[in-house]
Motif scaffolding. Structure first.
Motif, PDB file in Angstrom:
ATOM      1  N   ARG A 112       8.819  17.387  -5.206  1.00 42.34           N
ATOM      2  CA  ARG A 112       7.812  18.350  -5.634  1.00 42.34           C
ATOM      3  C   ARG A 112       6.523  17.670  -6.096  1.00 42.34           C
ATOM      4  N   GLN A 113       6.663  16.694  -6.970  1.00 43.25           N
ATOM      5  CA  GLN A 113       5.485  16.004  -7.482  1.00 43.25           C
ATOM      6  C   GLN A 113       5.718  14.502  -7.504  1.00 43.25           C
ATOM      7  N   VAL A 114       4.638  13.765  -7.248  1.00 42.35           N
ATOM      8  CA  VAL A 114       4.664  12.309  -7.261  1.00 42.35           C
ATOM      9  C   VAL A 114       3.466  11.841  -8.080  1.00 42.35           C
ATOM     10  N   PHE A 115       3.696  10.874  -8.954  1.00 44.89           N
ATOM     11  CA  PHE A 115       2.616  10.289  -9.739  1.00 44.89           C
ATOM     12  C   PHE A 115       2.599   8.783  -9.506  1.00 44.89           C
ATOM     13  N   PRO A 158     -11.373   1.134  -3.502  1.00 40.89           N
ATOM     14  CA  PRO A 158     -11.504   0.692  -4.886  1.00 40.89           C
ATOM     15  C   PRO A 158     -10.141   0.487  -5.520  1.00 40.89           C
ATOM     16  N   LEU A 159     -10.090  -0.462  -6.461  1.00 39.52           N
ATOM     17  CA  LEU A 159      -8.846  -0.761  -7.155  1.00 39.52           C
ATOM     18  C   LEU A 159      -7.721  -1.011  -6.149  1.00 39.52           C
ATOM     19  N   PHE A 160      -6.657  -0.195  -6.158  1.00 41.96           N
ATOM     20  CA  PHE A 160      -5.509  -0.445  -5.285  1.00 41.96           C
ATOM     21  C   PHE A 160      -5.197   0.803  -4.476  1.00 41.96           C
ATOM     22  N   LEU A 161      -6.244   1.558  -4.117  1.00 39.45           N
ATOM     23  CA  LEU A 161      -6.050   2.871  -3.515  1.00 39.45           C
ATOM     24  C   LEU A 161      -5.352   2.824  -2.160  1.00 39.45           C
ATOM     25  N   SER A 162      -5.867   2.023  -1.236  1.00 38.86           N
ATOM     26  CA  SER A 162      -5.282   1.987   0.112  1.00 38.86           C
ATOM     27  C   SER A 162      -3.820   1.566   0.125  1.00 38.86           C
ATOM     28  N   PRO A 163      -3.426   0.513  -0.640  1.00 40.87           N
ATOM     29  CA  PRO A 163      -1.994   0.174  -0.654  1.00 40.87           C
ATOM     30  C   PRO A 163      -1.105   1.307  -1.162  1.00 40.87           C
ATOM     31  N   PHE A 164      -1.609   2.121  -2.089  1.00 39.69           N
ATOM     32  CA  PHE A 164      -0.813   3.262  -2.537  1.00 39.69           C
ATOM     33  C   PHE A 164      -0.590   4.237  -1.385  1.00 39.69           C
ATOM     34  N   MET A 210       0.291  17.273   0.203  1.00 41.16           N
ATOM     35  CA  MET A 210       0.907  16.697   1.390  1.00 41.16           C
ATOM     36  C   MET A 210       1.440  17.813   2.288  1.00 41.16           C
ATOM     37  N   GLU A 211       1.536  17.526   3.565  1.00 40.34           N
ATOM     38  CA  GLU A 211       2.056  18.528   4.502  1.00 40.34           C
ATOM     39  C   GLU A 211       3.500  18.903   4.182  1.00 40.34           C
ATOM     40  N   SER A 212       4.214  18.016   3.497  1.00 38.16           N
ATOM     41  CA  SER A 212       5.602  18.284   3.117  1.00 38.16           C
ATOM     42  C   SER A 212       5.706  19.306   1.994  1.00 38.16           C
ATOM     43  N   GLY A 213       4.569  19.599   1.332  1.00 34.93           N
ATOM     44  CA  GLY A 213       4.573  20.494   0.187  1.00 34.93           C
ATOM     45  C   GLY A 213       4.510  19.759  -1.138  1.00 34.93           C
ATOM     46  N   ALA A 214       4.752  18.451  -1.116  1.00 33.17           N
ATOM     47  CA  ALA A 214       4.670  17.661  -2.344  1.00 33.17           C
ATOM     48  C   ALA A 214       3.213  17.526  -2.791  1.00 33.17           C
ATOM     49  N   PHE A 226       6.292  10.394   1.965  1.00 38.30           N
ATOM     50  CA  PHE A 226       6.100  11.821   1.720  1.00 38.30           C
ATOM     51  C   PHE A 226       5.335  12.547   2.821  1.00 38.30           C
ATOM     52  N   GLY A 227       4.999  11.824   3.894  1.00 39.84           N
ATOM     53  CA  GLY A 227       4.304  12.447   5.008  1.00 39.84           C
ATOM     54  C   GLY A 227       2.804  12.458   4.822  1.00 39.84           C
TER      55      GLY A 227
END
Length: 201
Positions: free
Chosen positions: A4-7, A36-42, A90-94, A50-51
């Motif tokens: 449902r949720q990811v942080f 910026p920072l570590f955005l792309s690796p995340f 996300m397309e998965s609904g998350a 999660f799709g």
């Protein structure tokens, strides 16, 4: 169960000292304007899990507007933010929320995944995974099987790929383009203050 949720939290103190010179990650000529920072690796971690994202909303902040040039020249204007906050549907609904800060001394970088049947938590520093099912009293540590452990070798893999020692990199070129598009949509959202839908036109 169903996620449902990811942080995702990336908290480092790299930019706390306003008197410090320009950090290479804040130099768009070196780091690029979409990472910026570590955005792309995340995104490279979250999208396979999660799709793809349907749309993103982002906000950025710069707390030190100018810094000394690393070569000792005149102070330069900071082009990349000290902090990035992103919400992605996300397309998965998350719903994925990424909070990244370069001005966070003692911050705890981690990933938390909440589903309808339980929770997973990963502490980046210390490589610790905890999990719990709905109805249990608390999170419990998981042992990571040795065959699933990996070390950081992105640079080495890139060199091997260029030399022809790897048939295909991970991510693939097509996947990499998708992650770059997602990072670009994130920065476009922060710049324009609106939701940005994917794929980009």
């Amino acid at each position: 169960g169903r996620v449902r949720q990811v942080f995702g939290y990336w908290f480092v103190p790299s930019y706390v000292d306003s008197a410090a010179p320009l950090h290479w990650r804040q130099d768009a000529r070196v780091s690029g304007v979409t990472n910026p920072l570590f955005l792309s690796p995340f995104w490279e971690v979250f999208v396979p899990w999660f799709g793809p994202a349907r749309r993103v909303l982002a906000q950025c902040a710069t707390f030190t507007e100018r810094r000394a040039s690393p070569d000792g020249g005149s102070p330069v204007k900071i082009e990349l933010p000290d902090a990035v906050n992103v919400v992605a549907e996300m397309e998965s609904g998350a719903i994925v929320t990424i909070l990244q800060s370069g001005v966070a001394p003692f911050g705890q970088s981690r990933v938390e995944i909440f589903g309808d049947r339980g929770t997973l938590s990963y502490l980046v520093r210390g490589d610790e995974i905890q999990g719990g099912r709905v109805g249990e009293a608390s999170l419990q540590p998981f042992t990571i099987p040795p065959e699933l452990e990996e070390t950081w070798q992105v640079e080495a893999d890139f060199i091997r790929l260029v030399r022809g020692e790897l048939e295909e990199g991970h991510p693939t070129f097509r996947e990499g383009v998708g992650y770059t598009e997602l990072a670009e949509a994130t920065m476009c959202s922060a710049r324009e203050g609106r939701w940005v839908s994917l794929p980009l036109a």
